[in-house]
Motif scaffolding. Sequence first.
Motif, PDB file in Angstrom:
ATOM      1  N   GLY A  39     -13.814  12.460  21.514  1.00 50.35           N
ATOM      2  CA  GLY A  39     -13.051  11.086  21.293  1.00 50.35           C
ATOM      3  C   GLY A  39     -13.021  10.317  22.607  1.00 50.35           C
ATOM      4  O   GLY A  39     -13.345  10.887  23.820  1.00 50.35           O
ATOM      5  N   ASP A  40     -12.365   9.189  22.572  1.00 49.18           N
ATOM      6  CA  ASP A  40     -12.228   8.262  23.715  1.00 49.18           C
ATOM      7  C   ASP A  40     -10.970   8.890  24.612  1.00 49.18           C
ATOM      8  O   ASP A  40     -10.932   8.683  25.655  1.00 49.18           O
ATOM      9  N   GLY A  41     -10.166   9.490  23.858  1.00 51.60           N
ATOM     10  CA  GLY A  41      -9.085  10.194  24.639  1.00 51.60           C
ATOM     11  C   GLY A  41      -9.559  11.280  25.587  1.00 51.60           C
ATOM     12  O   GLY A  41      -9.257  11.524  26.632  1.00 51.60           O
ATOM     13  N   ASP A  42     -10.249  12.086  24.736  1.00 55.05           N
ATOM     14  CA  ASP A  42     -11.163  13.459  25.236  1.00 55.05           C
ATOM     15  C   ASP A  42     -11.687  12.908  26.807  1.00 55.05           C
ATOM     16  O   ASP A  42     -11.812  13.680  27.558  1.00 55.05           O
ATOM     17  N   VAL A  97     -19.667   9.700  22.851  1.00 53.73           N
ATOM     18  CA  VAL A  97     -18.533   9.423  22.507  1.00 53.73           C
ATOM     19  C   VAL A  97     -17.867   8.703  21.207  1.00 53.73           C
ATOM     20  O   VAL A  97     -18.751   7.799  21.137  1.00 53.73           O
ATOM     21  N   MET A  98     -17.196   9.193  20.585  1.00 52.81           N
ATOM     22  CA  MET A  98     -16.873   8.544  19.463  1.00 52.81           C
ATOM     23  C   MET A  98     -15.403   7.787  19.488  1.00 52.81           C
ATOM     24  O   MET A  98     -14.386   8.250  19.649  1.00 52.81           O
ATOM     25  N   ASP A  99     -15.726   6.477  19.850  1.00 53.59           N
ATOM     26  CA  ASP A  99     -14.492   5.754  20.252  1.00 53.59           C
ATOM     27  C   ASP A  99     -13.976   5.069  19.024  1.00 53.59           C
ATOM     28  O   ASP A  99     -14.465   4.209  18.820  1.00 53.59           O
ATOM     29  N   ASN A 100     -12.635   5.370  18.944  1.00 54.27           N
ATOM     30  CA  ASN A 100     -11.901   4.691  17.801  1.00 54.27           C
ATOM     31  C   ASN A 100     -10.449   3.843  18.348  1.00 54.27           C
ATOM     32  O   ASN A 100      -9.804   3.440  17.614  1.00 54.27           O
ATOM     33  N   GLN A 101     -10.747   3.785  19.699  1.00 52.14           N
ATOM     34  CA  GLN A 101      -9.597   3.212  20.620  1.00 52.14           C
ATOM     35  C   GLN A 101      -8.163   3.629  20.075  1.00 52.14           C
ATOM     36  O   GLN A 101      -7.049   3.041  20.198  1.00 52.14           O
ATOM     37  N   ILE A 102      -8.115   4.963  19.500  1.00 53.91           N
ATOM     38  CA  ILE A 102      -6.907   5.457  19.358  1.00 53.91           C
ATOM     39  C   ILE A 102      -7.118   6.785  19.345  1.00 53.91           C
ATOM     40  O   ILE A 102      -8.104   7.590  19.403  1.00 53.91           O
ATOM     41  N   TYR A 103      -5.875   7.690  19.227  1.00 55.42           N
ATOM     42  CA  TYR A 103      -5.823   9.397  19.334  1.00 55.42           C
ATOM     43  C   TYR A 103      -5.436   9.429  17.897  1.00 55.42           C
ATOM     44  O   TYR A 103      -4.524   9.441  17.292  1.00 55.42           O
ATOM     45  N   GLY A 104      -6.635  10.076  17.185  1.00 55.48           N
ATOM     46  CA  GLY A 104      -6.756  10.256  15.743  1.00 55.48           C
ATOM     47  C   GLY A 104      -5.957  11.478  15.298  1.00 55.48           C
ATOM     48  O   GLY A 104      -4.990  11.621  14.317  1.00 55.48           O
ATOM     49  N   LEU A 105      -6.577  12.584  16.110  1.00 52.39           N
ATOM     50  CA  LEU A 105      -5.718  13.824  15.643  1.00 52.39           C
ATOM     51  C   LEU A 105      -4.489  13.939  15.925  1.00 52.39           C
ATOM     52  O   LEU A 105      -3.999  14.603  15.020  1.00 52.39           O
TER      53      LEU A 105
END
Lengths: 288, 580
Positions: A91-94, A117-125
């Motif tokens: 992810g983007d945070g990762d 990178v799967m960038d969703n502009q947020i922390y999903g998990l």
Amino acid sequence: MATFKDFRNNVKPNWCPGCGDFSVQAAIQRAAANADLTPENMAVVSGIGCSGRISGYIKSYGFHGIHGRSLPIAQGVKMANRELTVIASGGDGDGFAIGMGHTIHAIRRNIDVTYIVMDNQIYGLTKGQTSPRSDMGFKTKSTPGGSIESALNVMEMALSAGGTFIAQSFSTDLKELTSLIEQGIAHKGFSLINVFSPCVTFNKVNTYDWFKENLTKLSDIEDYDPSDRGAAMNVLMKHNGLVTGLIYRNTSQPPYEELVEGFRDEGLAHQSLTLGKEQFDKLTAEFM
Amino acid sequence: MITHLSWKVGGQQGEGIESTGEIFSSALNRLGYYLYGYRHFSSRIKGGHTNNKIRVSTNPLNAISDDLDILVAFDQETIDVNAPELISGGVILADSKCKPSKPEHSDAHLFSIPFTEIANSLGTSLMKNMVAIGASSALLGLKPENFEGVVKQIFGRKGDAVVQKNMDAVREGAAYFEKEAAGTGISFKLAPVEPEKRMFMIGNDAIALGALAGGARFMPAYPITPASEIMEYLIKKLPDYGGTVIQTEDEIAACTMAIGANYAGVRSLTASAGPGLSLMMESIGLSGITETPLVIVDTQRGGPSTGLPTKQEQSDLMAMIYGSHGEIPKIVMAPSTVEEAFYDTIEAFNLAEEYQCPVIVLSDLALSLGKQTVEPLDYDRIEIRRGKFDPGRELPELEKNEYFKRYADPGDGISERVIPGMKNAIHHVTGVEHNEQGKPSESPENRRYQMNKRMKKLKTVHETFPEPVYADTRHEKADLLIIGFNSTRGTIQEAIPRLEKDGLKVNHAHVRLMHPFPAEEVRKLMAQADKVAVVENNATGQLARLIRMETGAGNLETVLKYDGNPFLPGELHHACKELF
Ligand SMILES: Cc1ncc(C[n+]2csc(CCOP(=O)(O)OP(=O)(O)O)c2C)c(N)n1
Ligand code: SF4
Ligand SMILES: [Mg+2]
């Protein structure tokens, strides 16, 4: 000839219905088939996050490591066996928060790994906190008054860091995404593919519709030349990073593996572990 | 004629103090003497007092000495700092340039010798260390020719003329001293020994060579004192074997990259000191739960934080055993001599693959940087064992949608290992709790199964580990058992005869396998003594605590030193005597 079905393992992803990551998974499977890879010669390494689960949903060797460290693990795998196709993902945070140090240095180092990178502009998990990719003013659980940090323009950063393959895509554009991953795999050196992959559960701002409205396809820009670094920087600045397609590619820089003294074509994992007696005597004599 | 002596050279950091000691000791090693060298240095590169103390003996040695016979000084500070260490009647050879004077009350003999001036007259002041070596050699009754081999080795690349000039400097230094000392009767003439081909190396050399001999072909690492020599050696050698070193962006990258390489089938290590190990902790847990082999060298130095980065300490023990959250199988080994460091490092790679877990090779600064004479290493003792891993194995085809059971428990907890690229061996690896195929699973039954499987893996380590405890049980029933680990071995060995002279019966145990702890062996050894003293370079008595925890023993004495310097034999002697 492999087909994308060869890369399916029938594990049902635990992503929310509508999550952008489903398409990223499909694109990787298609690209692998198009590139004629075999599952046993491919390794997908991933970080921690909703996106990080991806290595468990693709039939290939998969390594789901720790938060932010998919890149060093992936580089270790590639150095150990350069005959493998190695994909890193997360992810983007990762990749841009906890793992940013590794991202910048993987870009510079240029080991032949394809990083998606799967960038969703947020922390999903962790259920909706701000990310380095969140826009200024973006309200999340950790920024109830709106983010007061500016969003990182990763593509510009990658360009400055000396990236040799920099691309961006949108998860709904399966065709473009698949093609970019294929090109990334074919690229000799490190490739970074940032994919806008909406989080339908926690990001109510950067939605599918929002991206459709705001993204510009580089293929729609007349005469865009991805080998021109200056043009790449200009287009990123002009569109505030919201472009998709191959942004920059430098084919003249050899990958790290080719610059390592004595590094052989055969994977290191297949080479001998033993020292000959003569070699040993020579080594010990140096201390006499 | 004498059988052992201590010689020290000191000056400002960056003045070539290290190479002076290096040349002097290498030549003596070639002559067949046993040596032990210990550097005192600070984390500055230029400036600041530095010294290199070398002990010479006709018999094997493993420790620094209490006192000093000969001091070579390039500045007055060296004299002021080190003269108190000199024995009565010791010798100071000092550069006339610093107008040397003896401290008050010192009965040492001071020779003011124009090291710099002689060197200048031969062309360059850089050779002042060769002049000092010449003077030292004359004092020891050696001939300038004894240094020719080493000088050739070091300066040969620069041509014959440079070799000759340096030899001239040695000769002139010797001649000057002989003239000055004539008639004084001052001499430290060494008893002659048979020339013998022995190695002379620091612990880090042995670890690096052990890694190479043990099949390690990839080392990601981040520089740090006192571990850097390991990566610096391997970057020179690995390319000859197809491998390489990567200097990573930090220790987290180093450790995870090593995990990636081990996962893909290459023996890979990283090496660091406390600060780096602290950063690696989460990754060590990843190696544990994913059952990926991993070898990490921890060269302990003064902690915490930056602590005393160039000084001796043994304070990482507990962190290495218990560090990383959660519970994993882990092996922590602690070689106690340079020779052991070589063989143990090879073994670390075997254990990591056999038990599929992280293995920490614990060293300390005195062992990693102390330079000592080592008997020739034995090629035939090098053995490579990869456990349940055969990269060439042909596996039966998997059922559709099934993965290889990488984490099935065949009874001993150790599953068959396979690597990417192998056919019919696809499986998943994750730091999340997982089932036999490596797929995430949270069920309580599976959790118990996998935890039990991992935790029982180390049951047999005790049976196969070479000498978990080194023991010198010269007495059936002793007054005192001294227990230590890592570099204190030689110092303890040297203190024991002195304690015995005082009428005490003393046994010695040095723990080499710190985890899983050899409780049975240690308990037995302790039962053979009235008192037990645990000797360690830390403030909290970590080994003593470990022994109490693992053996249930109550009354242990601790002898602790945590000022940054290694124990001296005399200190240990006194501290142990005080226990009675
Ligand atoms: C060292 C560490 N710190 C924190 C976490 C908790 N954590 C797990 S995933 C994550 C962030 C996920 O965001 P992102 O990387 O963007 O992935 P996404 O879920 O959005 O796909 C965090 C903070 C962790 N697993 N490890
Ligand atoms: S929370 Fe967001 S990122 Fe995570 S699975 Fe659901 S939609 Fe995807
Ligand atoms: Mg995210």
